[in-house]
Design an enzyme around this catalytic site. Sequence first.
Site, mmCIF file in Angstrom:
data_model
loop_
_atom_site.group_PDB
_atom_site.id
_atom_site.type_symbol
_atom_site.label_atom_id
_atom_site.label_comp_id
_atom_site.label_asym_id
_atom_site.label_seq_id
_atom_site.Cartn_x
_atom_site.Cartn_y
_atom_site.Cartn_z
ATOM 1 N N HIS A 237 0.844 -1.079 -0.140
ATOM 2 C CA HIS A 237 -0.086 0.107 -0.033
ATOM 3 C C HIS A 237 0.969 1.227 -0.045
ATOM 4 O O HIS A 237 0.355 2.351 -0.637
ATOM 5 C CB HIS A 237 -0.874 0.143 1.158
ATOM 6 C CG HIS A 237 -1.938 1.122 1.141
ATOM 7 N ND1 HIS A 237 -2.952 1.167 0.399
ATOM 8 C CD2 HIS A 237 -1.859 2.379 1.755
ATOM 9 C CE1 HIS A 237 -3.426 2.501 0.307
ATOM 10 N NE2 HIS A 237 -2.885 3.228 1.383
ATOM 11 N N ASP A 241 0.564 4.285 -2.651
ATOM 12 C CA ASP A 241 0.541 5.525 -2.285
ATOM 13 C C ASP A 241 1.592 6.498 -2.997
ATOM 14 O O ASP A 241 1.312 7.662 -3.569
ATOM 15 C CB ASP A 241 0.847 5.784 -0.488
ATOM 16 C CG ASP A 241 -0.542 5.665 -0.233
ATOM 17 O OD1 ASP A 241 -1.496 5.618 -0.388
ATOM 18 O OD2 ASP A 241 -0.325 5.634 1.560
ATOM 19 N N HIS A 264 3.438 10.424 2.263
ATOM 20 C CA HIS A 264 3.206 11.589 1.551
ATOM 21 C C HIS A 264 3.888 12.916 1.622
ATOM 22 O O HIS A 264 4.359 13.581 0.461
ATOM 23 C CB HIS A 264 1.699 12.025 1.995
ATOM 24 C CG HIS A 264 0.758 10.859 1.836
ATOM 25 N ND1 HIS A 264 0.432 10.247 0.488
ATOM 26 C CD2 HIS A 264 -0.222 10.257 2.481
ATOM 27 C CE1 HIS A 264 -0.388 9.246 0.600
ATOM 28 N NE2 HIS A 264 -0.714 9.184 2.079
#
Length: 303
Positions: A237, A241, A264
């Site tokens: 995951h 992202d 992020h």
Amino acid sequence: MLRQRTVLRKVRFEGIGLHSGKLIRTQICPADADQGVVFRRVDVLPNRDIRLTKCKVAGTQLASTISQNNAEISTVEHMVAALSGLGIDNVLVKVWGEEIPILDGSSAIFVHLLKSAGCREQKKAKKFIQINRTIRVSDGDKWAMLEPYFGFKLNFVVDFSHPAINKNNKRVEVDFEKMSFVNDIARARTFGFLNDIGYLLKNNFARGGGLDNAVVLSETGIVNRDGLRLENELAMHKALDAIGDLYLIGYPMLGHYSAFKSGHNLNNKLIRKLVTDKDSWSFRTFNDLKEAPRAWAKQWSWI
């Protein structure tokens, strides 16, 4: 010529925002060549557009938030990852709210919706950002890097102490020439820790979170009854992202992304550094399909 692509028809859906907890309607529409990916806030008057090629990343706490024209939309990374993975260049996404619905916490439902909308090629050449030399950013022991590579691949390592993480599933290596975004990457769900829920809710995060849209980790294991979808779902995951975060630059990428404990925020720092270092990248198109990377043809075989 390797051509740009858009969806064939409109597709509508609605769902809960992971952090806002609100029910949000969304519509994905075809767009003209060279328009890129555009999000339109239709819940405000006048409507306001946020274009990936011109927007800024306004927030990176637990999601990627993009802004332009005094408007923001958050939690865009899973949808944008699906657009990237399926090779969609131009699309208008109308949003009746401030956040993209979380759906099942992965890109899988976005992939299903885009496939149901169909795809058509356009008359303009697909434009890539080609990495010409290494770019690296770090924050303590965390780091992220882009290197030249004729194709697109990712190497990601997560590192935290938990029974669900071991030496066999803390690393993922993704090469679009050898793997399928649809089959190997898209189903990996976002995850969080049971001990953090109180803090998140107190600070207006994760109001729409639950076991139906996230993997929840207790101190001893996985809370979700069915466990993980993939052995390396947590690391995968993070790679998903990163695919979404990298596509926020507005174009698909020819390069090799690798990272250790990135998220992020660090991904955004990497993109900002890339954009400002004009010698580190260049645009690339392919007039002859035989000259294009095989990775992209494989990802788009779903049409």
